[in-house]
Design an enzyme around this catalytic site. Structure first.
Site, PDB file in Angstrom:
ATOM      1  N   GLU A 198    -109.439  26.922 -30.548  1.00 48.83           N
ATOM      2  CA  GLU A 198    -108.227  27.719 -31.436  1.00 48.83           C
ATOM      3  C   GLU A 198    -108.902  27.579 -32.598  1.00 48.83           C
ATOM      4  OE1 GLU A 198    -103.672  25.632 -30.365  1.00 48.83           O
ATOM      5  OE2 GLU A 198    -105.141  24.255 -29.482  1.00 48.83           O
ATOM      6  N   ASP A 256     -92.421  19.826 -27.390  1.00 49.01           N
ATOM      7  CA  ASP A 256     -91.915  20.401 -26.213  1.00 49.01           C
ATOM      8  C   ASP A 256     -91.020  19.807 -24.979  1.00 49.01           C
ATOM      9  OD1 ASP A 256     -92.861  22.361 -28.153  1.00 49.01           O
ATOM     10  OD2 ASP A 256     -95.409  22.924 -27.423  1.00 49.01           O
ATOM     11  N   TYR A 313     -99.179  34.222 -29.026  1.00 50.51           N
ATOM     12  CA  TYR A 313     -99.801  34.419 -30.040  1.00 50.51           C
ATOM     13  C   TYR A 313    -100.227  36.051 -30.393  1.00 50.51           C
ATOM     14  CZ  TYR A 313    -101.739  30.030 -30.739  1.00 50.51           C
ATOM     15  OH  TYR A 313    -101.155  28.315 -30.365  1.00 50.51           O
ATOM     16  N   ASN A 317     -97.115  18.468 -30.571  1.00 50.72           N
ATOM     17  CA  ASN A 317     -98.216  18.902 -31.538  1.00 50.72           C
ATOM     18  C   ASN A 317     -97.970  18.744 -33.182  1.00 50.72           C
ATOM     19  OD1 ASN A 317     -99.424  21.245 -32.692  1.00 50.72           O
ATOM     20  ND2 ASN A 317     -99.006  22.964 -31.923  1.00 50.72           N
ATOM     21  N   GLY A 342     -98.982  24.784 -35.500  1.00 45.59           N
ATOM     22  CA  GLY A 342     -99.256  26.765 -36.280  1.00 45.59           C
ATOM     23  C   GLY A 342     -98.378  26.943 -37.232  1.00 45.59           C
ATOM     24  N   ARG A 363     -93.740  18.763 -34.279  1.00 42.96           N
ATOM     25  CA  ARG A 363     -92.832  19.960 -33.145  1.00 42.96           C
ATOM     26  C   ARG A 363     -93.457  19.231 -31.402  1.00 42.96           C
ATOM     27  NH1 ARG A 363     -95.284  24.526 -31.951  1.00 42.96           N
ATOM     28  NH2 ARG A 363     -95.592  23.701 -29.368  1.00 42.96           N
ATOM     29  N   GLU A 417     -95.350  17.320 -24.914  1.00 44.01           N
ATOM     30  CA  GLU A 417     -96.347  16.971 -25.572  1.00 44.01           C
ATOM     31  C   GLU A 417     -95.699  17.019 -26.976  1.00 44.01           C
ATOM     32  OE1 GLU A 417     -99.124  20.341 -25.941  1.00 44.01           O
ATOM     33  OE2 GLU A 417     -98.530  20.802 -23.965  1.00 44.01           O
ATOM     34  N   SER A 429    -102.110  24.389 -27.359  1.00 45.43           N
ATOM     35  CA  SER A 429    -102.088  25.761 -26.897  1.00 45.43           C
ATOM     36  C   SER A 429    -102.029  26.301 -25.656  1.00 45.43           C
ATOM     37  CB  SER A 429    -102.808  26.969 -27.353  1.00 45.43           C
ATOM     38  OG  SER A 429    -102.315  26.607 -29.113  1.00 45.43           O
TER      39      SER A 429
END
Length: 333
Positions: A18, A261, A220, A276, A280, A259, A274, A150
């Protein structure tokens, strides 16, 4: 109030897959930091980083080095040793959060709803492991590398032959793989902003125009995903998502931001996917979008995170004395 005398190091790049995304995050936050603080330097996450941190007289670090090395506790441990305050979670929380298996086991113990799973190791008999996955998880499964973000390396498999082939391929890349039952539902995310207090950001639903899975390309590439805020789910599920996101943040010991998910089925509990721990900051990233819907402009968000890190650096133990250490009567030999 931002301090114009401070030097901020934006740390990005490195050996992670990443790395390019992290540089994109860095390029977005830099103009904001340059406007509000004294000096901003971009530093690559490589072998020269320690000497660069010293040479640049860095006051606070803003890591945006996503994935392995930057998000798994290794960078955080280095900054701790060098007594440089930084944005985001500490070494232990970062290490636990990036490893999907560790995250699941810690949160499962707290009763957070999860998809059923099986860990397959490179040392396992792949044929036996494939049969076991199908018997325990069903014919449609999702395969995840435990230590990547990601959506990198994530694959879907249907049936024995497909799963066997994808496990063999995946185990050439990783020592172990997380195999989960396929759960059908909406892709949902919720951020937590953790400054002086906790704030759970508005819940967002992620959709793609072509109905594809929200993979690396869709994450992205502008125009290949839509963020629907607030998410179009029943109030009970919406509130449950926010409750679980906060609980996960706290159990894993995260700081500043995270964050979480989810997959949210038509009815029933949201299924945690999961967390994060270093979201990002790219133009298509979800965390700053959630903050914007909470009334927090991007510049304000970035400055609040830096100021929180500076405050933590000024009071590393929150003003409390450490545990008293008994003196040893030992003479050097």
């Amino acid at each position: 109030m931002p301090d114009k005398s401070k030097t901020i190091a934006v740390i990005c790049g490195g050996l992670s897959p990443e790395a390019d995304v992290s540089r994109l995050s860095a390029s977005r936050i830099t103009p904001c930091l340059e406007q509000h603080y004294g000096r901003v330097v971009h530093l690559e996450l490589d072998a020269t980083l320690p000497e660069q941190l010293i040479a640049q007289r860095v006051d606070v670090a803003f890591p945006v080095a996503h994935g392995p090395y930057g998000e798994d506790g290794r960078l955080q441990g280095l900054l701790d040793i060098m007594s440089i305050p930084y944005v985001g979670s500490g070494a232990l929380a970062s290490a636990c959060s990036l490893d999907k298996v560790v995250t699941k086991r810690l949160l499962q113990a707290a009763g957070i709803p999860m998809a059923k799973d099986r860990i397959v190791y490179r040392s396992d008999n792949c044929e036996d492991a494939t049969l076991d996955c199908i018997e325990s998880l069903g014919h449609k499964v999702i395969i995840k590398p435990p230590g990547q973000g990601s959506g990198i390396g994530v694959q879907f498999a249907m049936g024995y032959e497909d799963l066997l082939n994808k496990l063999k391929t995946g185990l050439q890349m990783d020592e172990k793989l997380l195999v989960e039952e396929f759960v059908s539902g909406r892709e949902i995310t919720a951020g937590v902003l953790h400054l002086d207090d906790y704030q759970v950001l508005p819940v967002t639903e992620i959709t793609t125009p072509d109905g594809a899975w929200y993979d690396y390309i869709h994450r992205y590439t502008p125009g290949l995903s839509n963020h629907v805020t607030p998410a179009r789910i029943p109030d009970e599920q919406y509130q449950k998502v926010q409750q679980i996101a906060l609980k996960a943040h706290q159990i894993l010991g995260c700081h500043d931001l995270s964050r979480s998910d989810f997959i949210v089925p038509e009815s029933g509990d949201p299924i945690f996917s999961e967390l994060n721990n270093l979201p990002g900051m790219t133009p298509t990233s979800l965390f700053p979008d959630g903050a914007r819907h909470a009334g927090i402009p991007f510049d304000t968000l970035i400055c609040k995170l830096v100021d929180q890190a500076l405050k933590r650096g000024e009071n590393p133990n929150d003003g409390k004395a450490y545990w008293p250490i008994p003196k040893l009567n030992i003479r050097p030999s």
